[in-house]
Design a protein around this motif. Structure first.
Motif: not given
Ligand SMILES: [Zn+2]
Ligand SMILES: [Zn+2]
Length: 257
Positions: A180-181, A183, A186, A189, A230, A234
Motif C-alpha cells: 500500500v506504500t 506509488k 492505485k 490506495h 501510509r 491516505l
C-alpha cells in the motif's frame, strides 16, 4: 495498539533469532504480533506456537500455504486440528490460492483450501486468506464452503474495490501490507481510502514486501509502522487514532485478549 497481524519470523528468514527481531519492533511501538505458521512441514507452525506460548505479545497460526498444498495429508491435517485447540493459536492460515507461481497444481490448491476452511469451521477459528491472481476462485470457494461462519482476514490485500466489497460481505477484513506504500498501487490506495474503519488491519508479511522507505530490504515487523502511517495518511486519519482503531479491529477479529 499497533499490531503486526501477519509476520513470518522463522529462523530460516531471521538467523539472528525471533527475539531480536521482535525486540526491534517493540522498540518502535509495535505491541503485538501474529506469527504465521506455514511451510513445507509443520515446523514453522510449531515454532510459532512455541513463541506464542513463551511471549505474551505473540499469537500464532497454523495452516498450509497454497505453494505447499501438495504436502497436506490426513496426518498433517489431524495435527493442525490438534494444534488449533491451543489457546494462543488465533487463526487457521495462511491458506488460499496462488496462481502466480503455481508451485502446487491449481486443483490441489483448491482441494486443500476447501479442506482447511472446513477444518477452521470445525474448530471455530477465523481464517487468514492468501490470494494471488485467483480473485474469482478465492471468493467462490469462500462462499461455497460457508467460510462466513468463521470469517477472517484477506491478508496482504492486493486486489480492487469490487473484490473488497465481496470479501467484507463474507466476513473478511482487509489487511494492508507494504504494497500500500508503493506509488503505483492505485487500486489498493482506493480501497485504503474507502474501506470501513472497523474492517481494516495492517501487517508486514515479513520477510517480504518491505514498505517504503525500506523497500528492497528484508522486511521485519518493526516496519509495520511505515505501512500504518501510509494508510492513515491516505485516509486522512490521525495516526494515533488509526493505530488504536486497527488494533481494536485485530483483537476483535482474531480474539486476541
Ligand atoms: Zn501470503
Ligand atoms: Zn504470509
Amino acid at each position: 495498539m499497533l499490531i503486526d497481524t501477519h509476520c513470518h519470523v522463522d529462523p530460516g528468514y531471521f538467523p539472528e533469532g525471533a527475539d531480536a527481531v521482535l525486540d526491534r519492533a517493540r522498540a518502535v511501538g509495535v505491541g503485538a504480533f501474529v506469527v504465521i505458521g506455514v511451510g513445507e512441514d509443520l515446523g514453522p507452525a510449531k515454532f510459532a506456537a512455541e513463541l506464542a506460548d513463551r511471549l505474551p505479545d505473540v499469537w500464532s497460526t497454523a495452516g498450509v500455504h497454497p505453494h505447499d498444498a501438495i504436502v497436506l495429508d490426513d496426518a498433517m491435517e489431524a495435527e493442525i486440528e490438534r494444534m488449533a485447540a491451543l489457546p494462543r493459536l488465533c487463526a487457521i492460515g495462511e491458506i488460499g490460492l496462488d496462481y502466480h507461481y503455481m508451485r502446487s497444481p491449481k486443483e490441489k490448491q483448491q482441494e486443500v483450501f476447501r479442506r482447511l476452511i472446513a477444518l477452521a469451521v470445525r474448530v471455530n477459528k477465523p481464517i487468514v486468506v492468501h490470494t494471488r491472481e485467483a480473485p474469482e476462485d478465492t471468493l467462490n470457494i469462500l462462499e461455497e464452503e460457508g467460510a462466513s461462519r468463521v470469517g477472517g482476514i484477506i491478508h496482504c490485500f492486493s486486489e480492487d474495490r469490487p473484490f473488497a466489497e465481496r470479501a467484507l460481505k463474507l466476513g473478511f477484513d482487509i489487511s494492508f501490507s507494504g504494497i500500500v506504500t508503493f506509488k503505483n498501487a492505485k487500486a489498493i490506495h482506493d480501497v485504503a481510502v474507502w474501506a470501513p474503519a472497523d474492517r481494516i488491519l495492517v501487517e508486514t508479511d515479513s520477510p517480504y514486501l518491505a514498505p517504503i522507505p525500506m523497500r528492497g530490504k528484508r522486511c521485519e515487523p518493526a516496519y509495520v509502522v511505515h505501512t500504518a502511517r501510509r494508510v492513515a495518511e491516505l485516509r486522512g486519519d490521525d495516526f494515533d487514532a488509526f493505530v488504536a482503531r486497527t488494533g481494536e479491529n485485530a483483537k476483535r477479529r482474531l480474539g486476541l485478549a
